[in-house]
Design an enzyme around this catalytic site. Structure first.
Site, mmCIF file in Angstrom:
data_model
loop_
_atom_site.group_PDB
_atom_site.id
_atom_site.type_symbol
_atom_site.label_atom_id
_atom_site.label_comp_id
_atom_site.label_asym_id
_atom_site.label_seq_id
_atom_site.Cartn_x
_atom_site.Cartn_y
_atom_site.Cartn_z
ATOM 1 N N ALA A 205 -12.870 7.032 2.623
ATOM 2 C CA ALA A 205 -13.819 7.677 1.568
ATOM 3 C C ALA A 205 -15.012 6.810 1.321
ATOM 4 O O ALA A 205 -15.237 5.550 1.857
ATOM 5 C CB ALA A 205 -12.973 7.627 0.106
ATOM 6 N N ARG B 90 -6.600 13.573 -2.581
ATOM 7 C CA ARG B 90 -5.618 13.716 -1.229
ATOM 8 C C ARG B 90 -4.539 14.777 -1.754
ATOM 9 O O ARG B 90 -4.210 15.470 -1.006
ATOM 10 C CB ARG B 90 -5.113 12.486 -0.890
ATOM 11 C CG ARG B 90 -6.209 11.527 -0.150
ATOM 12 C CD ARG B 90 -5.449 10.502 0.421
ATOM 13 N NE ARG B 90 -5.075 9.517 -0.581
ATOM 14 C CZ ARG B 90 -4.224 8.693 -0.473
ATOM 15 N NH1 ARG B 90 -3.431 8.602 0.685
ATOM 16 N NH2 ARG B 90 -3.926 7.614 -1.349
ATOM 17 N N LEU C 144 -11.703 2.902 -4.204
ATOM 18 C CA LEU C 144 -11.904 4.283 -3.089
ATOM 19 C C LEU C 144 -11.206 3.840 -1.744
ATOM 20 O O LEU C 144 -10.980 2.793 -1.441
ATOM 21 C CB LEU C 144 -13.314 4.423 -2.719
ATOM 22 C CG LEU C 144 -14.116 5.055 -3.867
ATOM 23 C CD1 LEU C 144 -15.654 5.059 -3.422
ATOM 24 C CD2 LEU C 144 -13.773 6.563 -3.770
ATOM 25 N N ASP C 145 -10.487 4.909 -1.292
ATOM 26 C CA ASP C 145 -9.596 4.700 0.200
ATOM 27 C C ASP C 145 -10.568 4.202 1.067
ATOM 28 O O ASP C 145 -12.092 4.685 1.166
ATOM 29 C CB ASP C 145 -9.065 6.033 0.520
ATOM 30 C CG ASP C 145 -7.759 6.468 -0.567
ATOM 31 O OD1 ASP C 145 -7.155 5.451 -0.968
ATOM 32 O OD2 ASP C 145 -7.556 7.550 -0.985
ATOM 33 N N LEU C 146 -10.252 3.734 2.303
ATOM 34 C CA LEU C 146 -10.673 3.155 3.254
ATOM 35 C C LEU C 146 -12.012 4.085 3.980
ATOM 36 O O LEU C 146 -12.841 3.913 4.248
ATOM 37 C CB LEU C 146 -9.764 2.766 4.230
ATOM 38 C CG LEU C 146 -10.600 1.996 5.589
ATOM 39 C CD1 LEU C 146 -11.498 0.798 5.337
ATOM 40 C CD2 LEU C 146 -9.535 1.503 6.682
#
Length: 322
Positions: free
Chosen positions: A44, A196, A40-42
């Site tokens: 998120a 995204r 998971l992105d930072l």
């Protein structure tokens, strides 16, 4: 001695990297052998399905599961990272509600998607994000994905109260011509789908621009965020050991060895259907001893059975396998 083995459902908070989240789990369980099944992105948050010990061998299987997200999309601007951490690189008029609803239908089904330039995908051995930051072009080809559902949950409109939103499946309370500042959308997608990129492409399709503001992963396959622990509640009992129910959640059948066949399985002798109490089902199966201890995994395909992997022996394991 072997360390703990099982699965942890972990609720990652925004601002924490997936790698840092694994550090908390390692410390709690006293082990170094852990692996998540999809970063998971930072910015998120949400569900990380973490495999521990011998179950790290299942990480690839779980990574392939469909995933569900709740995303807040900001319209009228696009950032280089396609999320709130980046720099604005484009501005555009806001889309109408009618255009947004039409676009969400268009972006449902089998699609070709271009991943974000700021991503961990490697080009010539280097991450696309590192190439982009260094000023080099990160040419990422489109790849096939599938969006099973794109459900509009609510939206905020230009000229309305900041807290005002039309909350229904199709935002039917609002005028179709109303201009949308932001929208909260539930996406159910296949492996490898970038939310995204969906925000970017939906914005462009609406003759506007779009980026994510927030992103929450709520489900991975059969695993749900509601069942997850977090940094404040994680403990040793958060670990789900492999049993028939966990096998089902992992998309595996459960197969039980006949008493006395454990040594044949451990020693990797040619698999025979007679090793098992019941006929082996087609596909992948988690294998348990007659004492219901997890021993590994096999796969039946084309009338033959193959080993996927075997859990190493240990004193504790031998006792549990009896």
């Amino acid at each position: 001695m072997t360390g703990p083995s099982g699965i942890i459902l972990y609720d990652k908070k925004p601002g924490v990297t997936s790698f840092s989240a694994l550090g908390k789990i390692k410390k709690t369980l006293g082990t170094k052998k852990v692996g998540h099944t999809g970063t998971l992105d930072l910015f998120a948050q949400g569900l990380l399905v973490v495999c521990v010990g011998s179950l790290t061998r299942l990480a690839g299987l779980i990574t392939a599961f469909d995933k569900e997200y709740e995303a807040k999309i900001i319209f009228g601007e696009q950032t280089d990272t396609l999320d709130p951490t980046g720099q604005v690189v484009k501005t555009a008029p806001l889309p109408s509600l009618a255009a947004l609803k039409k676009s969400l239908k268009k972006f449902t089904g089998k699609l070709m998607q271009r991943p974000p330039e700021f991503s961990a995908i490697k080009i010539g051995g280097k991450r696309a994000s590192d190439l982009t930051r260094s000023g080099k072009e990160a040419a990422l080809p489109e790849r096939p994905i599938e969006v099973y559902e794109a459900q509009l949950l609510d939206a905020a409109f230009e000229g309305g109260d900041a807290n005002e939103a039309a909350a229904s499946n199709d935002c039917g309370l609002a005028n179709e011509r109303a201009l949308v500042k932001s929208a909260r959308v539930r996406f159910l997608v296949s492996k490898g789908t970038y939310i995204r990129s969906l925000a970017r492409d939906i914005g462009l399709d609406c003759a506007s621009a779009g980026r994510l503001e927030t992103l929450k992963r709520t489900r991975v396959g059969n695993f749900n965020l509601i069942d997850a622990c977090d940094e404040d509640t994680i403990c040793a009992s958060s670990l789900r050991e492999m049993d028939a129910e966990t096998a089902r959640l992992c998309g595996l059948n459960a197969a039980y060895l006949r008493a006395g066949q454990e040594e044949n399985f451990w020693n990797g002798r040619p698999l025979r259907f007679s090793f098992f109490e019941e006929p082996l089902k087609e596909g992948a199966s988690a294998v348990f001893s007659s004492g219901k201890a997890f021993m590994g995994a096999v796969k039946k395909e084309g009338g033959r059975a193959f080993y996927e992997y075997v859990v190493p022996k240990s004193d504790e394991f031998l006792e549990a396998a009896k």
